[in-house]
Every structure is written in C-alpha cells, then in structure tokens.
Design an enzyme around this catalytic site. Structure first.
Site, mmCIF file in Angstrom:
data_model
loop_
_atom_site.group_PDB
_atom_site.id
_atom_site.type_symbol
_atom_site.label_atom_id
_atom_site.label_comp_id
_atom_site.label_asym_id
_atom_site.label_seq_id
_atom_site.Cartn_x
_atom_site.Cartn_y
_atom_site.Cartn_z
ATOM 1 C CG ASP A 107 -75.955 -13.613 -0.048
ATOM 2 O OD1 ASP A 107 -75.820 -14.794 -0.433
ATOM 3 O OD2 ASP A 107 -76.855 -12.864 -0.447
ATOM 4 C CE LYS A 128 -78.001 -9.237 -0.257
ATOM 5 N NZ LYS A 128 -77.928 -10.315 0.755
ATOM 6 C CE LYS A 169 -80.090 -11.505 -2.227
ATOM 7 N NZ LYS A 169 -79.652 -12.490 -1.207
#
Length: 228
Positions: free
Chosen positions: A97, A161, A190
């Site tokens: 991430d 995300k 996400k």
C-alpha cells in the site's frame, strides 16, 4: 455488493487488520498477526520495518502481510518508493500500500503520478504481489480524485485506496463511490480511515469498497453480529 448476502466470514476476510503506530512493539505485531490468523482476516497492515517478523508468524497461514510504503505522507522520490517496495517484497510482503505524492497532484503534474504508479505496479506485478494506491482524499478536490483514478484505470493496480488514516480526514462513502464509478471493474477500491463500527463499514461496502482498512475489526464484527 449486497450487504444482505454478506456472511460474518466473508466480512472478516475483507479486513486489512491494521497496526501502523510508530511506537508498536514486537508483542503488538505478534498479537495483530494472531488475531488475523484466528479470525480469518485478509491481511495485516503494517509499516515496512516489521514485515519479516510478521511474515514468519503468518508463513503457514492464508493471511497476507501488507507493507505501507512512503507512509503516511508520500513525500519521497519515486526511486525511494521503488526501493522500499522491493525491500518489503524481499522481506516477505504479499501486498503493498503506497502513498501517492499529493504535492505533485496539487502541482497538476499527473505525468509524475502516472510514472510513480506504473513503476511501483510493475515491481509488484513482477513479484506476484498485490498493489494498492493510497490517494489521501482529504487533501484532494473531487476532480483531482477523478484524475488520479483515471490514471489507475490505465495502469491497473489491484486497488485504489481512500486514505492513510493519518490525514485530516478518512474514508467517506461519497469518495468510495466516486472512485469506483471512475475505475469501474478494472480496479478495486479499499476504504480506510475512520472506519470504526459496522454502520460506517456497511456504507463503505455499499458504495463499492471490497477491502476495509481498520484497527477496529472486532468492534465492526460485533456490530455486524448485533445487526443480524
């Protein structure tokens, strides 16, 4: 996703069980990993330093180890992010991430954002590792969110995300929907940041989120159980 068809097990497997505190100790990471293993969570979300430690604990389980890269500000060079990504993968990370360079978005330098995304995604693809791109939406205008999501639709990381959870705001259902509407079925979304109860989590899933980043996994599950 129709939340009415969601089982407790499927919900738990959407969680990236998170511990990103600067002062976390080995015992905290051990507890995080054991909780993820025992409850069927998808991933433990940690900074890159404890990746090897957590991977050893989780090596015989289906739980992924996820490394946060250039966290939480994203203000390192592309080369630095690429090195940190590869280092985390070498240490056992199953997922990455990384935080985009928000300053370059503000500069209107979308070519930089695309190069950054493409290079990090290529490293992850070569290693068979999932990659998630953290936008940090609290600092972005809606048109900027759309433009970065359009880049993602071209580059095709696994996920985009909403947030680090360390910015001035976290995930909102409106932003999740905007991101999902922009990338379509090419990329997943996400939601992370401020998701601490089932009602908030439900709204994120209904808006299109397929992963949930949270340090409140058990509280969310308790709320889910109470709702059903």
């Amino acid at each position: 996703m129709n939340v009415n068809e969601l089982t407790r097990e499927r919900l738990a497997n959407m969680f990236d069980h998170t511990c990103l505190k600067a002062f976390a100790r080995e015992e905290d990471f051990r507890k995080l990993c054991e909780e993820a293993r025992d409850n069927g969570f998808k991933m433990v979300a940690i900074n890159s330093s404890p990746v090897r430690f957590c991977k050893e604990i989780l090596k015989d389980t289906p739980v992924h180890v996820g490394a946060a890269i250039s966290f939480p500000l994203g203000q390192t060079t592309i080369e630095t992010k690429c090195f940190e990504t590869q280092n985390a993968i070498d240490n056992g990370a199953d997922e990455i991430d990384y935080v985009i360079n928000v300053g370059e978005v503000k500069n209107g330098n979308y070519a930089y954002i695309e190069e950054e995304m493409r290079r990090i995604t290529e490293i992850c693809r070569a290693a068979g590792v999932l990659v998630k791109v953290i936008f940090e939406n609290c600092y972005l205008e809606k048109d900027e969110i759309v433009k970065v999501a359009q880049i993602a639709r071209r580059v095709k990381p696994d996920f985009i995300k909403t947030s680090t959870g360390f910015g001035s705001g976290g995930a909102t259902p409106e932003d999740v929907k905007l991101m999902k509407d922009t990338v379509g079925d090419d990329v997943k979304v996400k939601a992370a940041g401020g998701i601490r109860d089932w009602e908030t989590c439900r709204k994120m899933i209904e808006a299109g989120a397929e992963r949930i980043g949270t340090s409140s996994s058990f509280k969310i599950l308790e709320g889910f159980d109470a709702a059903w």
